[in-house]
Motif scaffolding. Structure first.
Motif, short mmCIF file in Angstrom:
data_model
loop_
_atom_site.label_atom_id
_atom_site.label_comp_id
_atom_site.label_asym_id
_atom_site.label_seq_id
_atom_site.Cartn_x
_atom_site.Cartn_y
_atom_site.Cartn_z
N ALA A 12 0.64 -1.27 -0.09
CA ALA A 12 0.00 0.10 0.04
C ALA A 12 0.81 1.24 0.04
CB ALA A 12 -1.06 -0.06 1.32
N VAL A 13 2.18 1.31 0.58
CA VAL A 13 2.90 2.37 0.68
C VAL A 13 4.13 2.42 -0.45
CG1 VAL A 13 2.30 2.79 3.11
CG2 VAL A 13 4.48 1.62 2.63
N SER A 14 4.04 1.40 -1.09
CA SER A 14 5.26 1.28 -2.14
C SER A 14 5.61 2.22 -2.83
CB SER A 14 4.92 -0.12 -2.62
OG SER A 14 3.91 -0.36 -3.56
N ASP A 15 4.62 3.09 -3.38
CA ASP A 15 4.99 4.06 -4.14
C ASP A 15 5.07 5.51 -3.48
OD1 ASP A 15 2.11 4.22 -3.60
OD2 ASP A 15 1.42 4.79 -5.35
N ILE A 16 5.06 5.41 -2.43
CA ILE A 16 5.52 6.64 -1.80
C ILE A 16 6.92 7.16 -1.88
CG2 ILE A 16 5.49 8.17 0.57
CD1 ILE A 16 3.37 6.50 1.48
N PRO A 17 7.24 8.19 -2.88
CA PRO A 17 8.55 8.64 -2.90
C PRO A 17 9.24 9.22 -1.93
CG PRO A 17 7.13 10.00 -4.03
CD PRO A 17 6.11 8.99 -3.22
N ASP A 18 10.62 9.22 -2.20
CA ASP A 18 11.55 10.29 -1.47
C ASP A 18 10.77 11.77 -1.64
OD1 ASP A 18 12.94 8.19 -0.50
OD2 ASP A 18 14.54 8.39 -1.72
N GLY A 19 10.82 12.41 -0.53
CA GLY A 19 10.47 13.78 -0.63
C GLY A 19 9.04 14.03 -0.72
N ALA A 42 10.42 0.51 6.52
CA ALA A 42 11.26 -0.87 5.85
C ALA A 42 11.65 -0.47 4.52
CB ALA A 42 10.40 -1.81 6.08
N GLN A 43 10.92 0.20 3.79
CA GLN A 43 11.12 0.31 2.18
C GLN A 43 12.33 1.54 1.99
OE1 GLN A 43 7.61 1.38 0.25
NE2 GLN A 43 7.90 3.54 0.22
N GLY A 44 12.69 2.34 3.06
CA GLY A 44 13.75 3.33 3.03
C GLY A 44 13.33 4.86 2.69
N THR A 45 12.26 4.94 2.40
CA THR A 45 11.62 6.06 2.28
C THR A 45 12.29 7.37 3.18
OG1 THR A 45 9.68 5.27 1.35
CG2 THR A 45 9.78 7.66 1.18
N ARG A 46 12.66 8.55 2.43
CA ARG A 46 13.39 9.47 3.11
C ARG A 46 12.74 10.93 2.87
NH1 ARG A 46 17.95 8.62 4.70
NH2 ARG A 46 18.12 6.57 4.24
N ASP A 47 13.37 12.02 3.20
CA ASP A 47 13.18 13.32 3.12
C ASP A 47 11.94 13.58 2.81
OD1 ASP A 47 14.32 15.88 2.24
OD2 ASP A 47 13.93 15.64 0.22
N LEU A 48 10.98 13.25 4.03
CA LEU A 48 9.46 13.25 4.11
C LEU A 48 9.09 14.61 4.66
CD1 LEU A 48 8.89 9.56 5.22
CD2 LEU A 48 8.36 10.67 2.99
N SER A 49 8.17 15.22 4.55
CA SER A 49 7.62 16.33 5.12
C SER A 49 6.15 15.92 5.70
CB SER A 49 7.26 17.52 4.07
OG SER A 49 6.77 18.46 4.78
N VAL A 50 6.08 15.88 7.01
CA VAL A 50 5.03 15.09 7.70
C VAL A 50 4.28 16.14 8.47
CG1 VAL A 50 4.29 13.35 9.41
CG2 VAL A 50 6.33 13.34 7.74
N PRO A 229 -16.64 8.99 4.93
CA PRO A 229 -17.02 8.35 3.69
C PRO A 229 -15.84 7.99 2.67
CG PRO A 229 -17.52 10.68 3.50
CD PRO A 229 -16.90 10.62 5.02
N GLY A 230 -16.08 6.80 2.05
CA GLY A 230 -15.21 6.34 1.32
C GLY A 230 -14.52 7.04 0.15
N VAL A 231 -15.17 8.22 -0.26
CA VAL A 231 -14.75 9.20 -1.24
C VAL A 231 -13.31 9.74 -0.99
CG1 VAL A 231 -15.80 11.11 -0.36
CG2 VAL A 231 -15.45 10.83 -2.73
N TYR A 232 -12.95 9.64 0.48
CA TYR A 232 -11.77 10.48 0.95
C TYR A 232 -10.51 9.25 0.73
CZ TYR A 232 -14.20 14.60 2.28
OH TYR A 232 -14.84 15.89 2.30
N VAL A 233 -11.17 7.90 0.77
CA VAL A 233 -10.10 6.96 1.14
C VAL A 233 -9.83 6.14 -0.17
CG1 VAL A 233 -9.76 4.66 2.43
CG2 VAL A 233 -10.84 6.72 3.41
N HIS A 234 -8.54 5.82 -0.56
CA HIS A 234 -8.18 5.13 -1.50
C HIS A 234 -7.70 3.67 -1.35
CE1 HIS A 234 -7.87 9.68 -2.26
NE2 HIS A 234 -8.42 9.41 -3.17
N ARG A 235 -7.03 3.42 -0.46
CA ARG A 235 -6.31 2.11 -0.21
C ARG A 235 -6.79 1.78 1.34
NH1 ARG A 235 -0.40 3.69 -2.73
NH2 ARG A 235 -1.18 4.45 -4.77
#
Length: 277
Positions: A12-19, A42-50, A229-235
């Motif tokens: 589910a998070v595999s396509d969250i990129p660096d940055g 675990a997948q190593g994503t970095r440089d996140l703005s949270v 509501p599910g309109v806001y949710v994708h996965r």
């Protein structure tokens, strides 16, 4: 039928990129989407703005991403439970946009509702409006980046002129949230204190990823019981009711027997808030 379920948190998070920018639910450690956070670690994503109310603690919640050096910037209203957060901020490694809690909640909600900005009285007459709050230190005690001056206008409220400061809405690339129950269409139900910032964070993300304890079929949740509501949710990812949940602090009066371990299925205030009881 639109089935939004994914097989695992990692997928589910595999396509969250660096940055990437993330809105993350939770208040203290209550309602933290820990399975999604761990998968992102675990997948190593970095440089996140949270964007999140706080940054967990040193070894739990968003604190595990922070400790691994994966977060570039935090937008939060409270940062007092994490020593590594303090170290990184004062050393200039981490940028912080400190935001009043109610304002942060409304910035997320407004972003999800398509509202670009709003005026609020919160922060008028302080550095929140006048600028100068440290956002990044230079590592030598000086301020490298300070908060900007915000627009302040006077509005007539019940015949009384009052000042309001302009706050811009927040939208993010992704949002990570925890829910008690969800159906395959993405309709979510939150439980007690774990509701907190989760619906607001979900609304603000262009792609919302939700971990749920109980996955049910469409129609099994009464429409009147749906919190988001599910309109806001994708996965959606089912993590089960036995997922670990933690408390920041447990404090009891001297001479009172400390209660036993909190069941992992509990999400109520006594099980998830850092309060004295």
């Amino acid at each position: 039928m639109i089935d939004k379920t994914w097989t695992s948190a990692a997928d589910a998070v595999s396509d969250i990129p660096d940055g990437a920018s993330l809105a993350v639910g939770g208040f203290g450690l209550s309602g933290n989407p820990i399975a999604l956070i761990e998968a992102l670690l675990a997948q190593g994503t970095r440089d996140l703005s949270v964007v999140s109310n706080n940054c967990g603690v040193d070894d739990w919640g968003l604190g595990i991403l922070l400790g691994a050096g994966r977060i570039r910037k935090m937008t939060s209203s409270y940062v007092g439970e994490n020593k590594e957060f303090e170290r990184q901020f004062l050393s200039g490694e981490l940028e912080l946009e400190l935001t009043p809690q109610g304002t942060l909640a409304e910035k997320l909600r407004a972003g999800g509702a398509g509202i670009a900005a709003f005026y609020t009285q919160t922060g008028v007459g302080t550095q929140v409006a006048e600028g100068g709050l440290p956002q990044r230190y230079d590592g030598a005690g000086g301020i490298a980046v300070a908060s900007p001056i915000k627009d302040v206008r006077v509005f007539d409220v019940d015949g009384v002129p009052r000042e309001f400061v302009l706050e811009e809405a927040i939208t993010t690339d992704f949002s990570l949230v925890h829910a008690w129950k969800g159906d395959r269409h993405g309709n979510l139900v939150f439980r007690k204190a774990a509701r907190n910032f989760n619906p607001l964070a979900a609304m603000a993300g262009r792609v919302c990823i939700a971990q749920v304890e109980h996955l049910v079929e469409p129609g099994e949740i009464d429409p009147d019981d749906v919190h988001l509501p599910g309109v806001y949710v994708h996965r959606l990812v089912e993590v089960g009711p036995g997922i670990e949940k933690r408390i920041e602090k447990r404090t009891v009066r001297e001479g009172v027997t400390e209660p036993g371990p909190v069941p992992s299925t509990s999400s109520g205030p006594s099980a998830s808030m850092s309060k004295e009881f």
